[in-house]
Design a protein around this motif. Structure first.
Motif, short mmCIF file in Angstrom:
data_model
loop_
_atom_site.label_atom_id
_atom_site.label_comp_id
_atom_site.label_asym_id
_atom_site.label_seq_id
_atom_site.Cartn_x
_atom_site.Cartn_y
_atom_site.Cartn_z
N THR A 108 20.37 -22.45 26.62
CA THR A 108 19.22 -21.57 26.44
C THR A 108 19.58 -20.11 26.29
OG1 THR A 108 17.83 -23.12 27.65
CG2 THR A 108 17.02 -20.84 27.42
N GLY A 109 20.41 -19.61 27.17
CA GLY A 109 20.65 -18.17 27.22
C GLY A 109 19.58 -17.50 28.06
N GLU A 110 19.62 -16.18 28.09
CA GLU A 110 18.67 -15.43 28.91
C GLU A 110 17.29 -15.41 28.25
OE1 GLU A 110 18.05 -10.98 30.88
OE2 GLU A 110 19.92 -11.51 29.83
N ILE A 111 16.25 -15.73 29.05
CA ILE A 111 14.87 -15.70 28.58
C ILE A 111 14.21 -14.43 29.07
CG2 ILE A 111 12.64 -16.87 28.62
CD1 ILE A 111 14.11 -19.48 29.19
N PRO A 112 13.78 -13.54 28.17
CA PRO A 112 13.12 -12.31 28.61
C PRO A 112 11.91 -12.63 29.50
CG PRO A 112 13.62 -12.18 26.28
CD PRO A 112 13.91 -13.59 26.70
N GLY A 113 11.92 -12.08 30.70
CA GLY A 113 10.81 -12.32 31.62
C GLY A 113 10.86 -13.66 32.33
N GLY A 114 11.86 -14.49 32.03
CA GLY A 114 11.97 -15.79 32.65
C GLY A 114 10.87 -16.74 32.20
N VAL A 115 10.59 -17.75 33.02
CA VAL A 115 9.58 -18.75 32.66
C VAL A 115 8.39 -18.70 33.62
CG1 VAL A 115 11.09 -20.33 31.43
CG2 VAL A 115 10.90 -20.51 33.91
N LYS A 116 8.16 -17.58 34.22
CA LYS A 116 7.02 -17.44 35.12
C LYS A 116 5.71 -17.54 34.33
CE LYS A 116 4.86 -14.24 38.39
NZ LYS A 116 4.95 -12.91 39.04
N GLY A 117 4.81 -18.39 34.81
CA GLY A 117 3.49 -18.49 34.20
C GLY A 117 3.44 -19.28 32.93
N ILE A 118 4.28 -20.31 32.79
CA ILE A 118 4.33 -21.12 31.57
C ILE A 118 3.03 -21.91 31.42
CG2 ILE A 118 5.49 -23.01 32.80
CD1 ILE A 118 7.06 -23.56 30.25
N THR A 119 2.45 -21.91 30.22
CA THR A 119 1.17 -22.59 30.02
C THR A 119 1.13 -23.52 28.82
OG1 THR A 119 0.34 -20.66 28.79
CG2 THR A 119 -0.23 -20.80 31.14
N GLY A 140 1.46 -17.76 29.28
CA GLY A 140 0.10 -17.24 29.34
C GLY A 140 -0.35 -16.74 30.68
N TYR A 141 0.26 -17.24 31.77
CA TYR A 141 -0.08 -16.76 33.11
C TYR A 141 0.94 -15.73 33.61
CZ TYR A 141 -3.42 -20.66 33.58
OH TYR A 141 -4.46 -21.54 33.42
N GLY A 142 1.79 -15.27 32.70
CA GLY A 142 2.80 -14.30 33.08
C GLY A 142 2.91 -13.17 32.08
N SER A 143 4.03 -13.09 31.39
CA SER A 143 4.32 -11.98 30.49
C SER A 143 3.49 -11.99 29.21
CB SER A 143 5.80 -12.01 30.10
OG SER A 143 6.09 -13.18 29.35
N ASN A 144 2.88 -13.12 28.88
CA ASN A 144 2.17 -13.30 27.61
C ASN A 144 3.12 -13.25 26.41
OD1 ASN A 144 -1.19 -13.29 27.44
ND2 ASN A 144 -0.30 -12.79 29.42
N LEU A 145 4.39 -13.46 26.67
CA LEU A 145 5.35 -13.64 25.59
C LEU A 145 5.34 -15.09 25.13
CD1 LEU A 145 8.35 -11.63 27.10
CD2 LEU A 145 6.93 -10.93 25.14
N ILE A 146 5.70 -15.31 23.86
CA ILE A 146 5.92 -16.64 23.33
C ILE A 146 7.39 -16.74 22.94
CG2 ILE A 146 5.34 -18.29 21.52
CD1 ILE A 146 2.57 -16.98 21.36
N HIS A 147 8.06 -17.77 23.43
CA HIS A 147 9.47 -17.97 23.15
C HIS A 147 9.66 -19.11 22.16
CE1 HIS A 147 10.24 -15.29 26.48
NE2 HIS A 147 9.63 -16.10 27.32
N LYS A 148 10.57 -18.91 21.21
CA LYS A 148 10.92 -19.95 20.25
C LYS A 148 12.33 -20.44 20.55
CE LYS A 148 11.48 -20.87 15.27
NZ LYS A 148 11.37 -20.33 13.89
N PHE A 149 12.48 -21.76 20.72
CA PHE A 149 13.76 -22.39 21.01
C PHE A 149 14.09 -23.37 19.88
CE2 PHE A 149 11.56 -21.49 24.98
CZ PHE A 149 12.51 -20.83 25.73
#
Length: 332
Positions: free
Chosen positions: A142-153, A168-177
């Motif tokens: 994976t590598g480093e995930i900005p903001g981690g996986v807190k609040g995954i929805t 959605g319950y955290g940073s409101n970032l969307i990660h593409k893997f």
């Protein structure tokens, strides 16, 4: 295309609950439905456990319902017969989708954990239909995930295997893997600006427009948003929704689970064509604690996850303390 979805305001004197003892019709036009009585009962009248998850349907027509209860993911036949519970170590899957890969199907889940504020089991999962976890993210690739996986929805998987996960319950970032869980890019984030989110809750891969798009349920902003699969902004697809949580596609239409007690079906232009299970009792809107005996047939309190089947029937999960999942049969 931008389109406004206006809410039906309900009645001055909401009806009292009738129990799950009668068949009612709900919806509009081509998307008119009837509820199925006592669908999805567990053996010995066991409870599903709290439902704060998703629904998926496989090619055989089996229905998968994720829960925060001990049974984790419950599997039912179309007639509501309980088949089995699987992935018992994956309780609390919040977003759930099923994906075909060659001749096999896999469940992909965003595991928030049994409680919204839990710090355990915050991960994205790939699960085979026997319940085995075959991949999780983060992993060694994976590598480093900005903001981690807190609040995954939310979670969605594109045809090339790319995996999109929303916080959605955290940073409101969307990660593409990529398909082995390597982080490719990150986009979105929280904000009042047009291209930022407030609770990017559920995700879907929208193939109705030729080139696939990512459809985002931007819940607190009450809208659906289109991005391309590189995370570039396309536009608002629909607005003025009642807190959209999850989406499911059927032909040129998308069904949206709205936490404020309704499912809306929207066409390619972003226009609503059917309102399903609309609850006139605003005290039950987005209410986790509505008791089973206070539920009305064919009426929702807090739709959180849903899925069409191949023929257009709908399976809807309410956010509910004791657990509730409903089947609505399309009226031909």
């Amino acid at each position: 295309m931008f389109s406004s979805v206006q809410a039906h305001e309900g009645h001055e004197h909401p009806p009292k609950a009738k129990g799950m003892t009668e068949v009612v019709r709900t919806g509009n036009g081509t998307f008119t439905y009837e509820n199925v009585l006592d669908w999805g009962k567990l053996p010995e009248d066991a409870k599903l456990g709290p439902t704060h998850g998703g629904v998926a349907v496989d090619k055989q027509g089996l229905i998968y319902v994720s829960t925060n209860g001990e049974k984790s993911i419950c599997v039912f036949k179309p007639d509501g017969t309980f088949v089995k519970a699987l992935a018992l170590k994956a309780r609390g899957i919040h977003g759930l989708q099923i994906v075909s890969e060659g001749d096999k199907e896999y469940l992909y889940g965003a595991q928030l954990g049994g409680k919204r504020d839990s710090k355990e089991n915050l991960r994205a999962l790939k699960i085979d239909l026997d319940g085995n976890i075959v991949m999780e993210i983060p992993n060694k690739n994976t590598g480093e995930i900005p903001g981690g996986v807190k609040g995954i929805t939310g979670i969605a998987v594109a045809a090339d295997g790319s995996i999109f996960v929303s916080m959605g319950y955290g940073s409101n970032l969307i990660h593409k893997f990529d398909k082995v869980g390597k982080l490719l890019k990150t986009f979105g984030g929280r904000g009042d600006e047009l291209k930022k989110f407030k609770t990017c809750h559920g995700l879907g891969i929208d193939t109705r427009f030729g080139e696939p798009r990512l459809l985002v349920c931007d819940r607190a902003k009450r809208r659906l948003v289109h991005l391309d699969l590189d995370g570039n902004w396309i536009g608002v697809h629909a607005s003025n929704l009642r807190l959209p949580c999850a989406v499911s596609f059927h032909g040129d239409h998308v069904a949206v689970a709205e936490l404020q007690a309704r499912v809306v079906i929207i066409d390619k232009t972003g226009t609503p064509v059917s309102f399903v299970g609309d609850n006139p009792n605003k005290k039950q809107w987005a209410n986790f604690k509505v008791a089973n005996e206070d539920q009305n047939p064919g009426i929702f309190s807090a739709p959180h996850g849903l899925s069409f089947d191949a023929t257009g029937n709908l399976y809807v999960q309410d956010w509910n303390a004791t657990g509730r999942v409903s089947k609505l049969t399309l009226v031909k």
